[in-house]
Design a protein around this motif. Structure first.
Motif, PDB file in Angstrom:
ATOM      1  N   LEU A 183       0.825  -1.198   0.000  1.00 14.99           N
ATOM      2  CA  LEU A 183       0.000   0.000   0.000  1.00 14.99           C
ATOM      3  C   LEU A 183       0.867   1.258   0.000  1.00 14.99           C
ATOM      4  O   LEU A 183       0.402   2.332  -0.391  1.00 14.99           O
ATOM      5  N   LEU A 184       2.094   1.127   0.459  1.00 12.30           N
ATOM      6  CA  LEU A 184       3.076   2.212   0.476  1.00 12.30           C
ATOM      7  C   LEU A 184       4.440   1.625   0.131  1.00 12.30           C
ATOM      8  O   LEU A 184       4.710   0.456   0.425  1.00 12.30           O
ATOM      9  N   ALA A 185       5.282   2.430  -0.488  1.00  6.69           N
ATOM     10  CA  ALA A 185       6.682   2.030  -0.612  1.00  6.69           C
ATOM     11  C   ALA A 185       7.327   2.110   0.770  1.00  6.69           C
ATOM     12  O   ALA A 185       6.983   2.982   1.570  1.00  6.69           O
ATOM     13  N   PHE A 186       8.238   1.186   1.052  1.00 10.22           N
ATOM     14  CA  PHE A 186       8.820   1.163   2.394  1.00 10.22           C
ATOM     15  C   PHE A 186       9.510   2.478   2.741  1.00 10.22           C
ATOM     16  O   PHE A 186       9.316   2.993   3.852  1.00 10.22           O
ATOM     17  N   PRO A 187      10.316   3.081   1.856  1.00  9.88           N
ATOM     18  CA  PRO A 187      10.914   4.387   2.215  1.00  9.88           C
ATOM     19  C   PRO A 187       9.860   5.449   2.523  1.00  9.88           C
ATOM     20  O   PRO A 187      10.052   6.281   3.419  1.00  9.88           O
ATOM     21  N   SER A 188       8.745   5.412   1.800  1.00 14.05           N
ATOM     22  CA  SER A 188       7.680   6.389   2.070  1.00 14.05           C
ATOM     23  C   SER A 188       7.068   6.173   3.444  1.00 14.05           C
ATOM     24  O   SER A 188       6.758   7.137   4.158  1.00 14.05           O
TER      25      SER A 188
END
Length: 334
Positions: free
Chosen positions: A279-284
């Motif tokens: 659902l999200l990029a990990f860095p984000s």
């Protein structure tokens, strides 16, 4: 006195990340938690005889037994919120709502009225403790995982920033103990600002070219903030708490610390779970967690003057004074 407590804490913090990393790598992560049980038993064996010798002060009311059930309800609320955060489905909304209601209902009898709104005086002291602990330990839990996921650090190497934070905490604790001339509210605000700056600086961990190494040094900055803020809050608590309320107020102090730490760790856990579900990029998700925790520290810096706003008895130069006075009064009565 509170600087000495921090010095006692720093040794496990220096050794703990290394041992935890080695155990995780060579034995298994479960042994990190199982290895705590003998240490808890040893601590109880050392502490309980000393507590029995102290006895209880005369003329103080015994806390109501219902408090333990309210504490249990609050703990169930935190657990429900964390569980809901890992599900991230429609059922999770109902679990989160029930958990939030249980948490609020459980905390209301345990914390002074006005704690959530940071009412000036003792409620603000206890609320600030929760904000300080939550912002720090939320990132303290996320940082090793981020170094492992984004830069391939081993569990042992990922603990290096935690050691830097422990060193910063111990150093600042000793420094603040040598400056009794500086107002505690000033030290508290500086502590919050250092915490916010250090949290914002951890955003560099998401830059691939830096390989995460700046955090191995920069995490000492939030540690400095904690070393200034935590002892200052403890002194403010003693200064604003009536003698017959110090036990209950100290309990509320710890409850705010543990609850906000659990809630903030749960928040970053939700973001990590969102990244795991794509659902999200990990860095984000990491950057969003840093933004939330930094905002919490900045709000703490803004509201920190409220912790010293209420008049109270003068805080003794040494925090051992109340203990020695109590011991002297017991000796005179015998």
């Amino acid at each position: 006195m509170f600087a000495a407590f921090s010095a006692a804490w720093v040794l496990p913090a220096l050794i703990g990340p290394l041992l935890a990393g080695l155990l995780t790598t060579h034995v298994g992560w479960r042994w990190v938690f199982l290895g705590m049980l003998p240490l808890i038993a040893l601590g109880l064996a050392l502490l309980l005889p000393a507590l029995r010798r102290l006895g209880a002060p005369e003329g103080l009311a015994v806390p109501a037994s219902a408090r333990r059930w309210w504490a249990l309800l609050a703990g169930i609320g935190v657990a429900a919120l964390q569980y809901a955060g890992q599900r991230l489905d429609p059922v999770a909304l109902g679990i989160a709502a029930v958990g939030a209601m249980a948490l609020v209902a459980g905390l209301r009898p345990l914390l002074p009225r006005g704690t959530a709104g940071m009412r000036p005086g003792l409620p603000a002291v206890i609320g600030a403790r929760g904000m300080l602990a939550g912002a720090f330990f939320g990132m303290d839990a996320l940082l090793p995982l981020t170094l492992t996921q984004l830069h391939g650090y081993s569990p042992t190497t990922a603990g290096i920033p935690l050691t830097a934070g422990a060193l910063g905490w111990a150093v600042a604790s000793q420094l603040q103990g040598r400056r009794p001339d500086v107002a505690r509210v000033v030290l508290l605000r500086i502590g919050f600002l250092l915490l916010a700056a250090g949290l914002a600086g951890t955003a560099l961990v998401t830059v691939p070219a830096l390989h995460g190494w700046p955090t191995c040094v920069s995490w000492a900055v939030p540690g400095l903030g904690m070393g200034l803020g935590m002892p200052s809050l403890s002194v403010l608590l003693l200064g604003q708490s009536r003698e017959d309320r110090r036990g209950a107020d100290s309990a509320a102090f710890q409850i705010a610390d543990v609850t906000m730490s659990a809630v903030c760790v749960g928040i970053v856990g939700v973001l990590v779970a969102a990244a795991a579900m794509d659902l999200l990029a990990f860095p984000s998700s990491v950057l969003l967690g840093i933004a939330v925790l930094t905002a919490l520290a900045l709000v703490g810096a803004w509201l920190s003057p409220r912790a010293g706003a209420a008049p109270g008895p003068a805080v003794p130069a040494s925090t051992l004074v109340p203990v020695t006075e109590f011991a002297r009064s017991r000796g005179d009565g015998e």
